[in-house]
Design a protein around this motif. Structure first.
Motif, PDB file in Angstrom:
ATOM      1  N   GLN A 190       0.772  -1.240   0.090  1.00 40.42           N
ATOM      2  CA  GLN A 190      -0.045  -0.128  -0.019  1.00 40.42           C
ATOM      3  C   GLN A 190       0.872   1.269   0.018  1.00 40.42           C
TER       4      GLN A 190
ATOM      5  N   LEU B 242       2.226   2.748  -3.248  1.00 38.40           N
ATOM      6  CA  LEU B 242       1.281   3.189  -4.324  1.00 38.40           C
ATOM      7  C   LEU B 242       1.344   4.823  -4.040  1.00 38.40           C
ATOM      8  N   PRO B 243       0.770   5.539  -5.193  1.00 42.15           N
ATOM      9  CA  PRO B 243       0.552   6.988  -5.135  1.00 42.15           C
ATOM     10  C   PRO B 243      -0.521   7.017  -4.313  1.00 42.15           C
TER      11      PRO B 243
ATOM     12  N   ILE C 261      -3.331   8.920  -4.582  1.00 47.09           N
ATOM     13  CA  ILE C 261      -4.589   8.556  -5.302  1.00 47.09           C
ATOM     14  C   ILE C 261      -5.103   7.357  -5.157  1.00 47.09           C
ATOM     15  N   GLU C 262      -4.316   6.106  -5.393  1.00 46.47           N
ATOM     16  CA  GLU C 262      -4.578   4.936  -5.313  1.00 46.47           C
ATOM     17  C   GLU C 262      -4.965   4.457  -3.942  1.00 46.47           C
ATOM     18  N   ARG C 263      -3.980   4.952  -3.115  1.00 39.00           N
ATOM     19  CA  ARG C 263      -4.046   4.606  -1.609  1.00 39.00           C
ATOM     20  C   ARG C 263      -5.641   5.022  -1.165  1.00 39.00           C
TER      21      ARG C 263
ATOM     22  N   GLY D   2      -8.303   5.607  -3.161  1.00 37.16           N
ATOM     23  CA  GLY D   2      -9.330   4.845  -3.664  1.00 37.16           C
ATOM     24  C   GLY D   2      -9.435   3.725  -3.196  1.00 37.16           C
ATOM     25  N   HIS D   3      -8.580   3.049  -2.689  1.00 35.01           N
ATOM     26  CA  HIS D   3      -8.507   1.625  -2.031  1.00 35.01           C
ATOM     27  C   HIS D   3      -9.395   2.013  -0.781  1.00 35.01           C
TER      28      HIS D   3
ATOM     29  N   GLU E 246     -13.013   2.211  -1.503  1.00 30.90           N
ATOM     30  CA  GLU E 246     -13.542   0.744  -1.816  1.00 30.90           C
ATOM     31  C   GLU E 246     -14.057   0.263  -0.384  1.00 30.90           C
TER      32      GLU E 246
ATOM     33  N   GLU F 277      -5.352   2.442   6.831  1.00 32.40           N
ATOM     34  CA  GLU F 277      -5.121   1.299   6.397  1.00 32.40           C
ATOM     35  C   GLU F 277      -4.866   0.290   7.499  1.00 32.40           C
TER      36      GLU F 277
END
Length: 183
Positions: A48, A51-52, A54-56, A58-59, A62, A120
């Motif tokens: 995790q 990751l950038p 923005i992806e973190r 997004g996750h 989710e 996270e």
């Protein structure tokens, strides 16, 4: 967020005594499905954090979708637990990963790295707790989450890097998790 989820798990564990909150088979299955969805959304810390942002983010969004959909599929204690977990993770909805002109982000803020890590970490803990909650009895009567059922050493970790302790850490100051209008 992790502290809120930990407190919520302690409260749930105290209610899951066989009388206050008795999980039926459907709840056990749903808890296991939610845990799998959380693990799929937020992977191990090392992956995790590579990751950038923005992806973190997004996750993490989710995760909230997984919790919302599961809450809509059940009622009673499990629904209340999942809704409260969503509330603990709700600050994620106020985060953004893109730059914005002041006054044009609808109040969304850039999260600090430690805030992302905390969220996270909370998700990983929640997934582990739900995995244990959704564990059903094996045919020989053992809990599938007991140390003797996982590995000879009794110290099993899932492939996703989630440890599977059999009990929560001790609570230094037991306090119930209060909702709006309580306390």
């Amino acid at each position: 967020m992790h502290e809120q989820v930990l407190a919520l798990a302690r409260e749930a564990e105290s209610q899951n005594d066989g009388t206050t909150w008795v999980l039926g088979a459907e709840d056990e299955v749903l808890a296991a499905e939610v845990a799998a969805g959380l693990v799929e959304a937020v992977g191990p810390a090392a992956r995790q954090e590579a990751l950038p942002v923005i992806e973190r983010l997004g996750h993490l969004r989710e995760v909230l979708a997984v919790l919302a959909l599961a809450t809509a599929r059940t009622h009673g204690h499990l629904a209340w637990f999942l809704a409260r977990a969503s509330t603990a993770l709700a600050p994620v909805l106020h985060w953004r990963a893109l730059t914005a002109t002041p006054g044009h982000s609808f109040g969304a803020v850039l999260p600090e790295p430690d805030e992302l890590h905390d969220a996270e970490h909370a998700v990983r803990f929640l997934a582990g707790f739900l995995t244990r909650t959704g564990a059903t009895d094996a045919p020989d009567g053992r809990r599938t989450d007991s140390p003797s059922s996982s590995s000879p050493s009794g110290n099993d970790s899932s492939p996703e890097g989630l440890s599977r302790p059999t009990a929560l850490p001790p609570d230094p100051s037991p306090k119930p998790v209060l909702g709006h209008g309580e306390g």
